[in-house]
Design a protein around this motif. Structure first.
Motif, PDB file in Angstrom:
ATOM      1  N   SER A   6       0.188  -8.756   0.598  1.00  0.00           N
ATOM      2  CA  SER A   6       0.717 -10.037   0.123  1.00  0.00           C
ATOM      3  C   SER A   6       0.606 -10.137  -1.397  1.00  0.00           C
ATOM      4  CB  SER A   6      -0.022 -11.212   0.791  1.00  0.00           C
ATOM      5  OG  SER A   6      -1.411 -11.109   0.563  1.00  0.00           O
ATOM      6  N   ASP A  25      -8.685  -6.302  -7.711  1.00  0.00           N
ATOM      7  CA  ASP A  25      -9.106  -5.993  -6.336  1.00  0.00           C
ATOM      8  C   ASP A  25     -10.516  -5.425  -6.373  1.00  0.00           C
ATOM      9  OD1 ASP A  25      -7.281  -5.331  -3.511  1.00  0.00           O
ATOM     10  OD2 ASP A  25      -9.334  -4.573  -3.665  1.00  0.00           O
ATOM     11  N   ARG A  27     -11.838  -3.387  -4.328  1.00  0.00           N
ATOM     12  CA  ARG A  27     -11.925  -1.983  -3.887  1.00  0.00           C
ATOM     13  C   ARG A  27     -11.347  -1.057  -4.958  1.00  0.00           C
ATOM     14  NH1 ARG A  27     -11.234  -4.445   1.178  1.00  0.00           N
ATOM     15  NH2 ARG A  27     -13.123  -4.116   2.377  1.00  0.00           N
ATOM     16  N   ARG A  33      -8.949  -0.862   2.282  1.00  0.00           N
ATOM     17  CA  ARG A  33      -9.556  -1.646   3.360  1.00  0.00           C
ATOM     18  C   ARG A  33      -9.306  -0.955   4.710  1.00  0.00           C
ATOM     19  NH1 ARG A  33      -6.874  -6.824   5.802  1.00  0.00           N
ATOM     20  NH2 ARG A  33      -8.162  -6.750   7.656  1.00  0.00           N
ATOM     21  N   GLN A  39      -0.172   0.748  11.997  1.00  0.00           N
ATOM     22  CA  GLN A  39       0.068  -0.651  12.375  1.00  0.00           C
ATOM     23  C   GLN A  39       1.559  -0.842  12.612  1.00  0.00           C
ATOM     24  OE1 GLN A  39      -1.783  -3.531   9.722  1.00  0.00           O
ATOM     25  NE2 GLN A  39      -3.774  -2.546   9.884  1.00  0.00           N
ATOM     26  N   ALA A  40       1.868  -1.851  13.438  1.00  0.00           N
ATOM     27  CA  ALA A  40       3.272  -2.073  13.805  1.00  0.00           C
ATOM     28  C   ALA A  40       3.862  -3.246  13.041  1.00  0.00           C
ATOM     29  CB  ALA A  40       3.367  -2.340  15.304  1.00  0.00           C
ATOM     30  N   GLU A 240      -3.399 -13.341   4.793  1.00  0.00           N
ATOM     31  CA  GLU A 240      -4.500 -13.810   5.632  1.00  0.00           C
ATOM     32  C   GLU A 240      -5.429 -14.760   4.890  1.00  0.00           C
ATOM     33  OE1 GLU A 240      -6.835 -11.390   8.738  1.00  0.00           O
ATOM     34  OE2 GLU A 240      -5.002 -10.236   8.396  1.00  0.00           O
ATOM     35  N   MET A 253       1.293  -8.453   9.153  1.00  0.00           N
ATOM     36  CA  MET A 253       1.863  -7.834   7.942  1.00  0.00           C
ATOM     37  C   MET A 253       3.138  -8.527   7.475  1.00  0.00           C
ATOM     38  SD  MET A 253       1.366  -3.746   8.218  1.00  0.00           S
ATOM     39  CE  MET A 253       2.014  -3.525   9.842  1.00  0.00           C
TER      40      MET A 253
END
Ligand SMILES: Cc1cc2nc3c(=O)[nH]c(=O)nc-3n(C[C@H](O)[C@H](O)[C@H](O)COP(=O)(O)OP(=O)(O)OC[C@H]3O[C@@H](n4cnc5c(N)ncnc54)[C@H](O)[C@@H]3O)c2cc1C
Length: 408
Positions: A6, A25, A27, A33, A39-40, A240, A253
């Motif tokens: 996002s 960020d 990380r 992450r 993922q779909a 999120e 997503m």
């Protein structure tokens, strides 16, 4: 704040419009992450194809690997396996992580070439940022998976089974010699490894050609919230961080990227984020809350009826996407159900800087969740322990504001 899907979607659009954009960020890279999980990108909830939306927003979809599927093995709770099919693209599997073909890196490249400055390993304060895109904060549900080498051809299985995946589903994804078996837990469990071991045992038994050679274990959490305000004190809460997620099954997503795009458009004076989130995304989020409430009340008996109804609808309409699409689509009934059940389902988050955030708590385990692993699952656990001893890693990331950088 946050160089995930996002945040980078928003940053790319702003930089392309000539704005100076800095993304921080905690990380050391985008996608860190995740650790190579599949993922779909669902393509059933709306009339429009998600890749057409991405192209309209100016994204180059050739920048990351996406494998299209038109068929899925639908695994019923009594182990019957049928196939849901469509002539259209039902979903696309993308990889999350830091490899160059992941969606995270594909969007990052577009952000960088648009001129975005990304500052990794950088912790900044929410108050100092304009777009908050940090992913999940609290935990409403978790998913655990194992990634393995396999010689099985590309394949997808989606299993509704309340024992192996309490309140949710498990799945098998195989793309070009790499497989993922994952179980989602919508109820909090003790010894949660047994759910993954038992799920792997199930797939080993029913897909004998898997020839599974474990590489690593992965996982993560989902945060499902409803917010009174999606824009507060000049800050935009996207993905999120704004609770823009699918409460029923966690397909977040699409909404993450979409909300990032809307926030950027508001900053550029092209729309009002709060209005557009409520108009374009919230009807789907609210439907998913109503669906989740229903799912929390059922078990394998209802899962079986859902599978039968899906297949019956597919036989009648000649397209497996219609049934699943209808499940996700807003209706008057689901809107009413949302209004009635959401006050009981969600719990206030006092730390949400006055945004009126209500979170779906991680539900408690039920009596039926207490069971002993089968012998085969014990063997799978031993197999994993051996892989772990020879360097196989488990990555399950738990973002928490109090954690020092080194732990993230
Ligand atoms: C195991 C698993 C499987 C999933 N499967 C699917 C699926 O099949 N389909 C689907 O659509 N969705 C799926 N999801 C959900 C999907 O991954 C998320 O909804 C989506 O990534 C949310 O995007 P985001 O931009 O909000 O967060 P992310 O893409 O996670 O990005 C958040 C970024 O913020 C950074 N960050 C965190 N805290 C801070 C901070 N304090 N300061 C600065 N940066 C910070 C993180 O390092 C990260 O880079 C899955 C989730 C999990 C955990």
């Amino acid at each position: 704040m946050g160089a995930g899907l996002s945040g980078l979607a928003a940053a790319t659009i702003l930089a392309k419009a000539g704005r100076e954009v800095h993304v921080h960020d905690i990380r050391d890279d985008s996608g860190a992450r995740f650790d190579g999980d599949f993922q779909a990108l669902e393509n059933w909830s709306m009339g429009v194809d998600f890749f057409d939306q991405l192209k309209d927003w100016g994204f180059d979809i050739s920048q990351f690997k996406a494998t299209e599927f038109k068929v899925v093995d639908l695994i019923h709770p009594d182990d019957e396996i049928t196939q849901a099919k469509s002539s259209k693209v039902a979903y696309r599997i993308v990889e999350r992580g830091t490899s160059s073909h992941t969606i995270d890196q594909g969007i990052k490249r577009q952000a960088l070439s648009a001129g975005v400055k990304i500052h990794y390993k950088s912790r900044v304060k929410e108050e100092d940022c304009q777009i908050i895109a940090c992913g999940p904060k609290g935990t409403s549900a978790v998913a655990y998976g194992e990634i393995f080498h396999t010689d099985h051809p590309n394949h997808i299985g989606f299993q509704l089974n309340d024992k192996l995946a309490p309140g949710a589903y498990s799945y098998l994804i195989i793309i070009d010699g790499i497989g993922l078996i994952c179980t989602c837990l919508w109820r909090k469990q003790k010894k949660s490894d047994r759910f993954l071991n038992e799920t792997i045992a199930w797939y080993d038994n029913h897909y004998p050609g898997l020839n599974r050679k474990p590489i690593k274990r992965v996982g993560g959490k989902g945060d499902f919230t409803i917010n009174s305000n999606y824009k507060q004190d000049g800050r935009y809460y996207v993905g999120e961080s704004g609770g823009l997620q699918d409460f029923m099954w966690g397909f977040g997503m699409r909404m993450a990227i979409w909300s990032g795009v809307l926030a950027a458009k508001d900053i550029l004076g092209e729309c009002d984020y709060e209005v557009e989130v409520r108009k374009q995304l919230m009807p789907y989020v609210k439907t998913s809350v109503a669906n989740r409430w229903l799912m929390n009340r059922v078990g394998d008996g209802m899962f079986k009826r859902m599978c039968r109804s899906w297949m019956k609808n597919q036989d009648k309409r000649g397209d497996g996407l219609i049934w699943i699409g209808n499940l996700f689509k807003p209706t008057l009934l689901k809107r009413l159900l949302y209004r009635i059940v959401s006050p009981f389902m969600l719990v206030k988050d006092p730390k949400a800087m006055g945004r009126g955030v209500r979170r779906m708590p991680f539900r408690k385990a039920l009596k039926r969740d207490v069971w002993q692993q089968s012998n085969q699952a014990e063997e799978i656990s031993k197999q994993w322990n051996e892989v772990r001893r020879s360097g196989g890693k488990t990555s399950f990331n738990d973002d928490s504001e109090s954690k020092p950088l080194s732990e993230n």
